[in-house]
Design a protein around this motif. Sequence first.
Motif, PDB file in Angstrom:
ATOM      1  N   PRO A  27       0.817  -1.220   0.000  1.00  0.00           N
ATOM      2  CA  PRO A  27       0.000   0.000   0.000  1.00  0.00           C
ATOM      3  C   PRO A  27       0.853   1.274   0.000  1.00  0.00           C
ATOM      4  N   ALA A  28       1.982   1.243   0.680  1.00  0.00           N
ATOM      5  CA  ALA A  28       2.858   2.426   0.715  1.00  0.00           C
ATOM      6  C   ALA A  28       3.377   2.759  -0.677  1.00  0.00           C
ATOM      7  N   ALA A  29       3.741   1.755  -1.442  1.00  0.00           N
ATOM      8  CA  ALA A  29       4.230   1.984  -2.804  1.00  0.00           C
ATOM      9  C   ALA A  29       3.122   2.530  -3.693  1.00  0.00           C
ATOM     10  N   HIS A  30       1.933   1.997  -3.556  1.00  0.00           N
ATOM     11  CA  HIS A  30       0.812   2.482  -4.357  1.00  0.00           C
ATOM     12  C   HIS A  30       0.483   3.928  -3.993  1.00  0.00           C
ATOM     13  N   ASN A  31       0.568   4.257  -2.724  1.00  0.00           N
ATOM     14  CA  ASN A  31       0.332   5.638  -2.306  1.00  0.00           C
ATOM     15  C   ASN A  31       1.406   6.565  -2.865  1.00  0.00           C
ATOM     16  N   ALA A  32       2.645   6.084  -2.922  1.00  0.00           N
ATOM     17  CA  ALA A  32       3.730   6.886  -3.489  1.00  0.00           C
ATOM     18  C   ALA A  32       3.490   7.161  -4.967  1.00  0.00           C
ATOM     19  N   VAL A  33       2.991   6.174  -5.691  1.00  0.00           N
ATOM     20  CA  VAL A  33       2.670   6.363  -7.111  1.00  0.00           C
ATOM     21  C   VAL A  33       1.568   7.407  -7.255  1.00  0.00           C
ATOM     22  N   ARG A  34       0.538   7.301  -6.432  1.00  0.00           N
ATOM     23  CA  ARG A  34      -0.548   8.287  -6.479  1.00  0.00           C
ATOM     24  C   ARG A  34      -0.022   9.686  -6.184  1.00  0.00           C
ATOM     25  N   GLU A  35       0.787   9.798  -5.159  1.00  0.00           N
ATOM     26  CA  GLU A  35       1.355  11.099  -4.783  1.00  0.00           C
ATOM     27  C   GLU A  35       2.167  11.684  -5.935  1.00  0.00           C
ATOM     28  N   ALA A  36       2.949  10.859  -6.601  1.00  0.00           N
ATOM     29  CA  ALA A  36       3.750  11.327  -7.728  1.00  0.00           C
ATOM     30  C   ALA A  36       2.860  11.788  -8.880  1.00  0.00           C
ATOM     31  N   ALA A  37       1.712  11.167  -9.037  1.00  0.00           N
ATOM     32  CA  ALA A  37       0.806  11.528 -10.127  1.00  0.00           C
ATOM     33  C   ALA A  37       0.213  12.919  -9.946  1.00  0.00           C
ATOM     34  N   TYR A  38       0.086  13.370  -8.715  1.00  0.00           N
ATOM     35  CA  TYR A  38      -0.569  14.656  -8.464  1.00  0.00           C
ATOM     36  C   TYR A  38       0.138  15.821  -9.147  1.00  0.00           C
ATOM     37  N   ALA A  39       1.460  15.795  -9.217  1.00  0.00           N
ATOM     38  CA  ALA A  39       2.185  16.880  -9.889  1.00  0.00           C
ATOM     39  C   ALA A  39       1.888  16.884 -11.386  1.00  0.00           C
TER      40      ALA A  39
END
Length: 112
Positions: A27-39
């Motif tokens: 889940p932490a990795a998936h959240n990191a991907v989502r966070e990166a997508a926001y920019a």
Amino acid sequence: MAFLTGDFHPAYWPMFSPARYTTDKTPAAHNAVREAAYARIDRVMAFLDNLIGERGHVYRGKRSVADAYAHVMARWSVKTPKPYSAYPHLAPFMTRMGEDEAVKRVLAASNA
């Protein structure tokens, strides 16, 4: 339309399908991907906002299918830290589109 299909729409893919963008299934990795997508989403939202500009529509200042397509995807931004309401031209565009009778019927039918 090339921007909407080639840049705008794909910017959201990592947010909705983070597993496609990492081999780490935590889940932490998936959240990191989502966070990166926001920019990236912010960049395409800013571009769309500029494209709409004072004209009020995506294409040449007149309503087209591009407006409907942009409206659907820009609605997804409410799931990001910076929703469409934060963009000066996109916010009124979304309000106008949301007041359209055809859009209201489609949203009601989809239970959106």
